[in-house]
Design an enzyme around this catalytic site. Structure first.
Site, PDB file in Angstrom:
ATOM      1  N   GLY A  10       0.836  -1.203   0.000  1.00 26.34           N
ATOM      2  CA  GLY A  10       0.000   0.000   0.000  1.00 26.34           C
ATOM      3  C   GLY A  10       0.869   1.251   0.000  1.00 26.34           C
ATOM      4  O   GLY A  10       2.104   1.171  -0.001  1.00 26.34           O
ATOM      5  N   ASP A  31       0.591  -8.962   1.281  1.00 25.37           N
ATOM      6  CA  ASP A  31      -0.445  -8.091   0.709  1.00 25.37           C
ATOM      7  C   ASP A  31      -1.280  -8.907  -0.271  1.00 25.37           C
ATOM      8  O   ASP A  31      -0.759  -9.787  -0.957  1.00 25.37           O
ATOM      9  CB  ASP A  31       0.239  -6.920  -0.027  1.00 25.37           C
ATOM     10  CG  ASP A  31      -0.645  -5.694  -0.098  1.00 25.37           C
ATOM     11  OD1 ASP A  31      -1.742  -5.797  -0.685  1.00 25.37           O
ATOM     12  OD2 ASP A  31      -0.253  -4.637   0.424  1.00 25.37           O
ATOM     13  N   LEU A  73      -0.883  -2.871   8.450  1.00 21.43           N
ATOM     14  CA  LEU A  73      -1.376  -1.724   7.675  1.00 21.43           C
ATOM     15  C   LEU A  73      -2.285  -2.206   6.551  1.00 21.43           C
ATOM     16  O   LEU A  73      -2.473  -1.517   5.548  1.00 21.43           O
ATOM     17  CB  LEU A  73      -0.215  -0.929   7.057  1.00 21.43           C
ATOM     18  CG  LEU A  73       0.706  -0.139   7.974  1.00 21.43           C
ATOM     19  CD1 LEU A  73       1.843  -0.999   8.505  1.00 21.43           C
ATOM     20  CD2 LEU A  73       1.291   1.062   7.244  1.00 21.43           C
ATOM     21  N   TYR A 145     -15.623   1.335   7.671  1.00 16.72           N
ATOM     22  CA  TYR A 145     -14.233   1.675   7.980  1.00 16.72           C
ATOM     23  C   TYR A 145     -14.091   2.109   9.438  1.00 16.72           C
ATOM     24  O   TYR A 145     -13.259   1.582  10.172  1.00 16.72           O
ATOM     25  CB  TYR A 145     -13.763   2.787   7.046  1.00 16.72           C
ATOM     26  CG  TYR A 145     -12.277   3.069   7.125  1.00 16.72           C
ATOM     27  CD1 TYR A 145     -11.352   2.123   6.690  1.00 16.72           C
ATOM     28  CD2 TYR A 145     -11.792   4.277   7.616  1.00 16.72           C
ATOM     29  CE1 TYR A 145      -9.981   2.376   6.744  1.00 16.72           C
ATOM     30  CE2 TYR A 145     -10.432   4.541   7.672  1.00 16.72           C
ATOM     31  CZ  TYR A 145      -9.531   3.592   7.231  1.00 16.72           C
ATOM     32  OH  TYR A 145      -8.177   3.847   7.291  1.00 16.72           O
TER      33      TYR A 145
END
Ligand code: UDP
Length: 318
Positions: A10, A31, A73, A145
Protein backbone atom coordinates in the site's frame (compact mmCIF):
# COMPACT_ATOMS: atom_id res chain seq x y z
CA UNK A 1 15.38 -8.14 12.79
CA UNK A 2 12.75 -9.97 10.73
CA UNK A 3 9.75 -7.73 10.22
CA UNK A 4 6.35 -8.52 8.72
CA UNK A 5 4.49 -5.63 7.12
CA UNK A 6 0.91 -6.60 6.31
CA UNK A 7 -0.31 -4.16 3.67
CA UNK A 8 3.29 -3.49 2.62
CA UNK A 9 2.31 -2.84 -1.01
CA UNK A 10 0.00 0.00 0.00
CA UNK A 11 0.93 3.66 -0.01
CA UNK A 12 2.20 4.02 3.57
CA UNK A 13 3.19 0.33 3.81
CA UNK A 14 5.57 0.52 0.85
CA UNK A 15 7.34 3.55 2.33
CA UNK A 16 7.65 1.67 5.62
CA UNK A 17 9.11 -1.39 3.79
CA UNK A 18 11.70 0.83 2.17
CA UNK A 19 12.70 2.56 5.39
CA UNK A 20 13.10 -0.73 7.30
CA UNK A 21 15.04 -2.33 4.45
CA UNK A 22 17.39 0.65 4.47
CA UNK A 23 17.94 0.07 8.18
CA UNK A 24 19.17 -3.42 7.28
CA UNK A 25 16.18 -5.50 8.42
CA UNK A 26 14.66 -8.48 6.67
CA UNK A 27 11.25 -7.29 5.49
CA UNK A 28 8.37 -9.59 4.59
CA UNK A 29 5.66 -7.71 2.76
CA UNK A 30 2.31 -9.49 2.92
CA UNK A 31 -0.45 -8.09 0.71
CA UNK A 32 -3.42 -9.29 -1.33
CA UNK A 33 -3.17 -6.33 -3.73
CA UNK A 34 -6.88 -5.56 -3.40
CA UNK A 35 -6.47 -1.78 -3.25
CA UNK A 36 -2.68 -1.60 -3.08
CA UNK A 37 -0.36 -1.73 -6.07
CA UNK A 38 2.48 -4.01 -7.13
CA UNK A 39 4.14 -0.95 -8.68
CA UNK A 40 4.68 0.43 -5.15
CA UNK A 41 7.11 -2.39 -4.39
CA UNK A 42 8.64 -2.83 -7.85
CA UNK A 43 11.90 -1.18 -6.84
CA UNK A 44 12.09 -3.29 -3.66
CA UNK A 45 11.36 -6.73 -5.06
CA UNK A 46 14.95 -7.59 -6.04
CA UNK A 47 16.56 -5.98 -3.02
CA UNK A 48 18.29 -8.41 -0.66
CA UNK A 49 16.28 -8.89 2.51
CA UNK A 50 12.91 -8.20 0.87
CA UNK A 51 10.28 -10.86 0.38
CA UNK A 52 6.78 -10.44 -1.07
CA UNK A 53 3.99 -12.81 0.05
CA UNK A 54 0.81 -12.55 -2.00
CA UNK A 55 -1.60 -13.48 0.79
CA UNK A 56 -4.85 -12.37 2.39
CA UNK A 57 -4.65 -11.80 6.16
CA UNK A 58 -8.25 -12.91 6.69
CA UNK A 59 -7.44 -16.40 5.44
CA UNK A 60 -5.10 -18.97 6.91
CA UNK A 61 -1.71 -17.27 6.80
CA UNK A 62 1.08 -18.85 4.76
CA UNK A 63 3.98 -20.33 6.75
CA UNK A 64 6.04 -17.47 8.18
CA UNK A 65 9.51 -17.68 9.66
CA UNK A 66 10.01 -16.46 13.23
CA UNK A 67 9.23 -12.74 13.44
CA UNK A 68 10.48 -9.90 15.64
CA UNK A 69 7.95 -7.25 14.60
CA UNK A 70 4.49 -7.26 13.01
CA UNK A 71 3.07 -4.05 11.49
CA UNK A 72 -0.59 -4.23 10.45
CA UNK A 73 -1.38 -1.72 7.68
CA UNK A 74 -3.55 -4.03 5.58
CA UNK A 75 -6.89 -2.37 4.84
CA UNK A 76 -8.58 -0.35 2.13
CA UNK A 77 -8.12 3.23 3.35
CA UNK A 78 -9.53 5.83 0.96
CA UNK A 79 -13.27 6.54 1.29
CA UNK A 80 -14.12 5.36 -2.27
CA UNK A 81 -12.01 2.21 -1.71
CA UNK A 82 -13.61 1.15 1.56
CA UNK A 83 -17.08 1.93 0.22
CA UNK A 84 -16.34 -0.32 -2.77
CA UNK A 85 -15.04 -3.10 -0.48
CA UNK A 86 -17.10 -2.82 2.73
CA UNK A 87 -16.98 -6.49 3.78
CA UNK A 88 -13.29 -6.83 2.91
CA UNK A 89 -12.58 -3.73 5.00
CA UNK A 90 -14.46 -5.08 8.02
CA UNK A 91 -12.78 -8.46 7.72
CA UNK A 92 -9.25 -7.11 7.26
CA UNK A 93 -9.50 -5.15 10.51
CA UNK A 94 -11.32 -7.82 12.52
CA UNK A 95 -10.39 -11.36 11.43
CA UNK A 96 -7.20 -10.03 9.83
CA UNK A 97 -6.11 -8.24 13.00
CA UNK A 98 -6.78 -11.34 15.03
CA UNK A 99 -4.72 -13.54 12.71
CA UNK A 100 -1.80 -11.13 12.85
CA UNK A 101 -2.05 -10.79 16.64
CA UNK A 102 -1.92 -14.58 16.93
CA UNK A 103 1.12 -14.63 14.68
CA UNK A 104 2.83 -12.02 16.87
CA UNK A 105 1.87 -14.01 19.99
CA UNK A 106 3.42 -17.17 18.48
CA UNK A 107 6.82 -15.47 18.26
CA UNK A 108 6.65 -12.93 21.07
CA UNK A 109 6.93 -10.27 18.33
CA UNK A 110 6.03 -6.63 18.99
CA UNK A 111 2.81 -5.63 17.23
CA UNK A 112 1.61 -2.31 15.81
CA UNK A 113 -1.94 -1.75 14.59
CA UNK A 114 -2.57 1.19 12.28
CA UNK A 115 -5.91 2.65 13.13
CA UNK A 116 -7.26 5.91 11.76
CA UNK A 117 -8.52 9.36 12.65
CA UNK A 118 -11.83 7.97 11.38
CA UNK A 119 -12.36 6.36 14.80
CA UNK A 120 -13.32 9.90 15.88
CA UNK A 121 -15.98 10.03 13.15
CA UNK A 122 -17.32 13.56 12.64
CA UNK A 123 -15.67 14.86 15.81
CA UNK A 124 -17.43 17.06 18.36
CA UNK A 125 -14.14 17.76 20.15
CA UNK A 126 -11.40 19.76 18.51
CA UNK A 127 -8.53 19.10 18.11
CA UNK A 128 -8.87 15.38 18.66
CA UNK A 129 -7.00 14.00 21.67
CA UNK A 130 -6.51 10.25 22.06
CA UNK A 131 -8.95 10.20 25.00
CA UNK A 132 -11.81 11.53 22.85
CA UNK A 133 -14.29 8.71 22.18
CA UNK A 134 -15.60 9.92 18.88
CA UNK A 135 -18.87 10.56 17.12
CA UNK A 136 -19.44 7.55 14.88
CA UNK A 137 -22.56 5.96 13.45
CA UNK A 138 -22.43 2.15 13.62
CA UNK A 139 -24.47 1.88 10.41
CA UNK A 140 -23.60 5.15 8.63
CA UNK A 141 -22.02 5.48 5.19
CA UNK A 142 -18.47 5.31 6.60
CA UNK A 143 -19.25 2.70 9.24
CA UNK A 144 -17.51 -0.16 7.42
CA UNK A 145 -14.23 1.68 7.98
CA UNK A 146 -14.84 3.59 11.21
CA UNK A 147 -16.25 0.61 13.07
CA UNK A 148 -13.71 -1.77 11.53
CA UNK A 149 -10.92 0.39 12.91
CA UNK A 150 -12.65 0.66 16.29
CA UNK A 151 -12.96 -3.12 16.49
CA UNK A 152 -9.33 -3.48 15.36
CA UNK A 153 -8.30 -1.23 18.24
CA UNK A 154 -10.47 -3.16 20.70
CA UNK A 155 -9.01 -6.56 19.85
CA UNK A 156 -5.47 -5.14 19.85
CA UNK A 157 -6.13 -3.59 23.27
CA UNK A 158 -7.52 -6.91 24.53
CA UNK A 159 -4.45 -8.88 23.42
CA UNK A 160 -2.29 -6.19 25.00
CA UNK A 161 -4.09 -5.93 28.35
CA UNK A 162 -4.21 -9.71 28.73
CA UNK A 163 -0.43 -9.77 28.08
CA UNK A 164 -0.71 -12.02 25.05
CA UNK A 165 1.13 -9.54 22.83
CA UNK A 166 3.18 -6.38 23.32
CA UNK A 167 1.04 -4.09 21.17
CA UNK A 168 0.56 -0.41 20.35
CA UNK A 169 -2.04 1.44 18.29
CA UNK A 170 -1.46 4.37 15.97
CA UNK A 171 -4.29 6.56 14.64
CA UNK A 172 -3.05 7.84 11.32
CA UNK A 173 -4.52 11.13 10.09
CA UNK A 174 -4.69 12.23 6.45
CA UNK A 175 -1.42 11.34 4.76
CA UNK A 176 -0.05 12.28 1.34
CA UNK A 177 3.13 11.86 -0.66
CA UNK A 178 4.78 10.14 -3.59
CA UNK A 179 3.49 6.62 -4.22
CA UNK A 180 -0.11 7.35 -3.30
CA UNK A 181 -2.58 6.03 -5.81
CA UNK A 182 -3.54 8.81 -8.25
CA UNK A 183 -6.89 7.10 -8.75
CA UNK A 184 -7.90 6.36 -5.17
CA UNK A 185 -10.25 9.35 -5.02
CA UNK A 186 -8.60 11.13 -2.11
CA UNK A 187 -8.39 14.90 -1.91
CA UNK A 188 -4.66 15.45 -2.55
CA UNK A 189 -4.29 12.95 -5.44
CA UNK A 190 -7.52 14.24 -7.03
CA UNK A 191 -6.52 17.89 -6.79
CA UNK A 192 -2.99 17.30 -8.08
CA UNK A 193 -4.00 15.13 -11.04
CA UNK A 194 -6.85 17.51 -11.92
CA UNK A 195 -4.53 20.54 -11.76
CA UNK A 196 -1.85 18.79 -13.83
CA UNK A 197 -4.40 17.93 -16.51
CA UNK A 198 -5.78 21.46 -16.47
CA UNK A 199 -9.35 20.21 -15.98
CA UNK A 200 -11.77 21.25 -13.26
CA UNK A 201 -10.79 20.66 -9.65
CA UNK A 202 -13.66 19.06 -7.73
CA UNK A 203 -14.18 20.66 -4.32
CA UNK A 204 -16.81 18.65 -2.44
CA UNK A 205 -19.49 20.71 -0.70
CA UNK A 206 -18.46 24.32 -0.14
CA UNK A 207 -14.87 23.36 0.71
CA UNK A 208 -15.08 24.82 4.23
CA UNK A 209 -14.51 21.42 5.89
CA UNK A 210 -10.98 21.09 7.25
CA UNK A 211 -8.22 18.51 7.17
CA UNK A 212 -4.66 18.38 8.47
CA UNK A 213 -2.38 16.55 6.08
CA UNK A 214 0.92 14.90 6.96
CA UNK A 215 3.77 13.92 4.64
CA UNK A 216 4.28 10.17 4.38
CA UNK A 217 7.93 10.12 5.52
CA UNK A 218 6.86 11.79 8.77
CA UNK A 219 4.14 9.19 9.35
CA UNK A 220 6.60 6.37 8.69
CA UNK A 221 9.07 7.86 11.19
CA UNK A 222 6.27 7.96 13.77
CA UNK A 223 5.26 4.36 13.12
CA UNK A 224 8.81 3.14 13.67
CA UNK A 225 9.11 5.14 16.90
CA UNK A 226 5.76 3.86 18.16
CA UNK A 227 7.00 0.32 17.54
CA UNK A 228 10.45 0.75 19.06
CA UNK A 229 10.05 3.19 21.97
CA UNK A 230 9.50 1.09 25.09
CA UNK A 231 6.99 3.45 26.74
CA UNK A 232 4.71 3.11 23.70
CA UNK A 233 3.67 -0.40 24.72
CA UNK A 234 -0.07 -0.65 25.33
CA UNK A 235 -0.70 2.94 24.26
CA UNK A 236 -2.61 4.74 21.52
CA UNK A 237 -1.05 7.58 19.52
CA UNK A 238 -2.35 10.13 17.06
CA UNK A 239 0.07 10.64 14.18
CA UNK A 240 -0.65 13.53 11.86
CA UNK A 241 0.20 17.12 11.13
CA UNK A 242 -1.66 19.58 13.35
CA UNK A 243 -1.61 22.30 10.65
CA UNK A 244 -5.27 22.58 9.74
CA UNK A 245 -6.60 24.05 6.49
CA UNK A 246 -9.88 24.06 4.66
CA UNK A 247 -10.34 21.81 1.63
CA UNK A 248 -10.72 24.96 -0.47
CA UNK A 249 -7.32 26.20 0.74
CA UNK A 250 -5.71 22.89 -0.27
CA UNK A 251 -7.25 23.19 -3.74
CA UNK A 252 -5.88 26.71 -4.13
CA UNK A 253 -2.39 25.97 -2.83
CA UNK A 254 -2.12 22.91 -5.09
CA UNK A 255 -3.32 24.85 -8.12
CA UNK A 256 -0.74 27.56 -7.43
CA UNK A 257 2.10 25.08 -6.82
CA UNK A 258 1.32 23.15 -10.00
CA UNK A 259 1.10 26.45 -11.91
CA UNK A 260 -2.28 25.47 -13.32
CA UNK A 261 -5.23 27.59 -14.39
CA UNK A 262 -7.77 24.88 -13.51
CA UNK A 263 -11.23 26.03 -12.54
CA UNK A 264 -12.52 25.11 -9.07
CA UNK A 265 -15.98 23.58 -9.18
CA UNK A 266 -18.14 22.80 -6.15
CA UNK A 267 -19.82 19.41 -6.35
CA UNK A 268 -21.94 17.30 -4.07
CA UNK A 269 -19.83 14.15 -4.22
CA UNK A 270 -18.42 13.60 -0.73
CA UNK A 271 -18.75 10.18 0.87
CA UNK A 272 -21.59 10.66 3.40
CA UNK A 273 -20.92 11.95 6.92
CA UNK A 274 -17.87 13.83 5.61
CA UNK A 275 -16.20 15.02 8.85
CA UNK A 276 -16.45 18.83 9.16
CA UNK A 277 -13.16 19.33 10.98
CA UNK A 278 -10.15 17.18 11.63
CA UNK A 279 -6.93 18.02 13.42
CA UNK A 280 -4.80 15.80 15.64
CA UNK A 281 -3.62 16.68 19.11
CA UNK A 282 -0.10 15.21 18.95
CA UNK A 283 1.10 16.07 22.47
CA UNK A 284 1.34 12.40 23.42
CA UNK A 285 3.48 11.48 20.40
CA UNK A 286 5.65 14.56 21.03
CA UNK A 287 6.17 13.72 24.69
CA UNK A 288 6.52 9.94 24.63
CA UNK A 289 7.98 9.32 21.18
CA UNK A 290 9.84 12.60 20.63
CA UNK A 291 8.00 12.75 17.30
CA UNK A 292 6.63 15.61 15.30
CA UNK A 293 6.16 16.28 11.59
CA UNK A 294 9.19 17.86 9.91
CA UNK A 295 8.19 18.22 6.26
CA UNK A 296 6.36 21.45 5.40
CA UNK A 297 3.32 21.47 3.13
CA UNK A 298 5.25 23.25 0.38
CA UNK A 299 8.15 20.74 0.46
CA UNK A 300 5.77 17.79 0.63
CA UNK A 301 3.56 19.04 -2.16
CA UNK A 302 6.56 19.68 -4.43
CA UNK A 303 7.78 16.10 -4.22
CA UNK A 304 4.24 14.71 -4.48
CA UNK A 305 3.49 16.82 -7.54
CA UNK A 306 6.79 15.71 -9.12
CA UNK A 307 5.74 12.08 -8.54
CA UNK A 308 2.31 12.57 -10.11
CA UNK A 309 3.83 14.48 -13.04
CA UNK A 310 6.00 11.44 -13.72
CA UNK A 311 3.03 9.09 -13.38
CA UNK A 312 0.96 10.97 -15.93
CA UNK A 313 1.38 9.91 -19.51
CA UNK A 314 1.88 12.54 -22.19
CA UNK A 315 -1.83 12.44 -23.02
CA UNK A 316 -2.87 13.20 -19.45
CA UNK A 317 -4.03 9.62 -18.72
CA UNK A 318 -2.60 7.76 -15.78
N1 UDP B 1 -12.52 16.09 -1.25
C1 UDP B 1 -12.78 17.08 -2.20
N2 UDP B 1 -12.54 16.79 -3.51
C2 UDP B 1 -12.07 15.59 -3.94
C3 UDP B 1 -11.79 14.58 -2.96
C4 UDP B 1 -12.03 14.87 -1.61
O1 UDP B 1 -13.22 18.20 -1.86
O2 UDP B 1 -11.90 15.42 -5.15
C5 UDP B 1 -12.76 16.40 0.18
C6 UDP B 1 -13.60 15.37 0.95
O3 UDP B 1 -14.97 15.66 0.82
C7 UDP B 1 -13.07 15.56 2.36
C8 UDP B 1 -11.61 15.97 2.17
O4 UDP B 1 -11.51 16.41 0.82
O5 UDP B 1 -13.76 16.62 3.00
C9 UDP B 1 -10.65 14.83 2.41
O6 UDP B 1 -11.09 13.71 1.68
P1 UDP B 1 -10.25 12.38 1.52
O7 UDP B 1 -11.01 11.50 0.57
O8 UDP B 1 -8.84 12.69 1.16
O9 UDP B 1 -10.22 11.67 2.94
P2 UDP B 1 -11.09 11.73 4.28
O10 UDP B 1 -10.40 12.70 5.13
O11 UDP B 1 -12.50 12.15 3.97
O12 UDP B 1 -11.03 10.34 4.81
Amino acid sequence: MRILIAGGAGFVGSHLCERLLEEGHVVICMDNLLTSRRSNIETLIDRPGFEFMDADIVKELPPCPRLDRVYHLASPASPPAYCRYPIETLRANSEGTRNLLDLAARDGALFLYTSSSEVYGDPLQHPQHEEYRGNVSPTGPRSMYDEAKRYGEAITAAYSSSHRVSARIVRVFNTYGPGSDPADGRMIPNFITQALRGGSMTVYGDGSQTRSVCYVADIVAGLVLAMEVEEAEGKVFNLGNPEERTVLEYAKVIRRTVGSDSRLIFVDQAVGDDPRRRRPDIARARNLLGWEPRVSLSEGLSSTIAYFRGALNGDGRL
